[in-house]
Design a protein around this motif. Structure first.
Motif, PDB file in Angstrom:
ATOM      1  N   HIS A  79     -38.332 -23.905 -60.326  1.00  0.00           N
ATOM      2  CA  HIS A  79     -38.406 -25.368 -60.346  1.00  0.00           C
ATOM      3  C   HIS A  79     -39.835 -25.887 -60.242  1.00  0.00           C
ATOM      4  N   GLY A 107     -38.120 -28.913 -61.796  1.00  0.00           N
ATOM      5  CA  GLY A 107     -37.440 -28.658 -63.055  1.00  0.00           C
ATOM      6  C   GLY A 107     -37.998 -27.408 -63.719  1.00  0.00           C
ATOM      7  N   VAL A 121     -31.176 -29.264 -56.174  1.00  0.00           N
ATOM      8  CA  VAL A 121     -31.543 -30.642 -56.500  1.00  0.00           C
ATOM      9  C   VAL A 121     -31.075 -31.606 -55.411  1.00  0.00           C
ATOM     10  N   CYS A 137     -36.101 -34.941 -62.132  1.00  0.00           N
ATOM     11  CA  CYS A 137     -35.365 -33.686 -62.260  1.00  0.00           C
ATOM     12  C   CYS A 137     -34.785 -33.589 -63.666  1.00  0.00           C
TER      13      CYS A 137
END
Length: 324
Positions: A79, A107, A121, A137
């Motif tokens: 991420h 992301g 998330v 995101c």
């Protein structure tokens, strides 16, 4: 020039703020990521390079250094791709720095610049809300992030180009709507189990008293069969349990419990982790669930709420009174 983008690292279900500091300066052409990155984070430089190229941008022929601060905190996961890419874009002047100061970013980038969903998330959105910031995101994770707060600013683009166009004002993104996980089918019923009365009784006592449950036995004895039917006699999730289970499932990437929709939270009912072994056809057929081998099940009295060694009797009485 040094740009700073805020993202998070996960410690359990807690989201810890992390500053992605990007410096683009003179020196030998290189792209280095420092700050205790794991293998997935270290490989992000190749994904970022390809995604920027696919989006019409090219890395300058300079030395790019990315520092993930605090540097003594291990960084894991994919991420970090998007915050690193946005840090590079900010450092070279493609995006004004003030546009990203009020967001927490996470992301995973594809080589074509698209954004893939990532785990965690929901905890990240709650952490961003605690910092009084918005969240950026992937689009597939936007419905999950929207549960953190109804008034929270959330951007969920499909690609890096779409996010850049949003900041330019040519393609404004709307806030994603909160989505519920698709309801699973009917739960397997404990009443379908034929035989194993002692094991069934142990499950009933554990469910009524809130005990831990230890199940032992050889493969095929029915441990997974009974565990899959335990939620059918458990009470509904409390709001606190609902939040905790949803955060754990979000960090697990929606694979536990298995979700039939892109969102991993929230969950409307209790469930159990998928069994380590597949159920046999006889065990999974409705009305024919029968253990073929002896199974031992015991409820732990050490954690009994009644604080008494005779908790099995007390909880059995509670269970009998609670049953219709």
């Amino acid at each position: 020039m040094v740009s700073k983008i805020t993202t998070v690292a996960f410690q359990g279900i807690e989201a810890v703020p992390v500053d992605v500091q990007v410096h683009v300066g003179p020196g030998a052409v290189a792209f280095n990521v420092v700050g205790l990155p794991d293998k997935a984070v270290g490989e992000s430089r190749e994904r970022v390079r390809a995604a920027l190229s696919a989006s019409g941008l090219a890395l300058p022929a300079k030395r790019v250094t990315v520092n993930l601060a605090p540097a003594d905190l291990p960084k894991e996961g994919s991420h970090y791709d998007l915050p690193i890419a946005l840090g590079v874009m900010t450092a070279i002047g493609a995006i004004p720095a003030e546009f990203l100061q009020g967001y927490v970013v996470l992301g995973e980038l594809g080589l074509d610049g698209t954004l893939a969903p990532v785990a965690g998330v929901l905890p990240a959105a709650m952490g961003a809300n605690a910092l009084a910031k918005g969240l950026i995101c992937p689009e597939a994770s936007g419905g999950e992030a929207a549960w953190a707060d109804a008034d929270m600013d959330i951007l969920a683009p499909r690609s890096l180009i779409q996010l850049a166009n949003h900041f330019k004002g040519t393609q404004v993104l709307s806030r994603p709507a909160a989505k519920l996980q698709a309801r699973p089918g009917a739960l397997p019923d404990l009443a379908e189990v034929k035989g194993q009365e002692s094991a069934r009784r142990a499950l009933e006592i554990a469910a009524a008293g809130g005990h831990n449950l230890l199940m032992t036995g050889p493969p095929g004895s029915g441990k997974s069969m009974l565990a899959s039917r335990l939620p059918s006699i458990l009470p509904p999730l409390t709001p606190r349990e609902l939040l905790e289970v949803s955060m754990i499932a979000s960090l697990a990437g929606g694979n536990w419990p298995k979700a039939s929709s892109p969102t991993a939270a929230p969950f409307a009912r209790r469930t159990t982790p998928p069994p380590w072994r597949r159920l046999s056809a006889a065990a999974s057929a409705p009305g024919r669930a029968r253990s073929r081998l002896p199974i031992t099940a015991c409820s732990s009295w050490t954690n009994c709420r009644n604080s008494t060694r005779r908790c099995s009797t007390a909880c059995a009485s509670r269970w009998n009174r609670a049953r219709p």
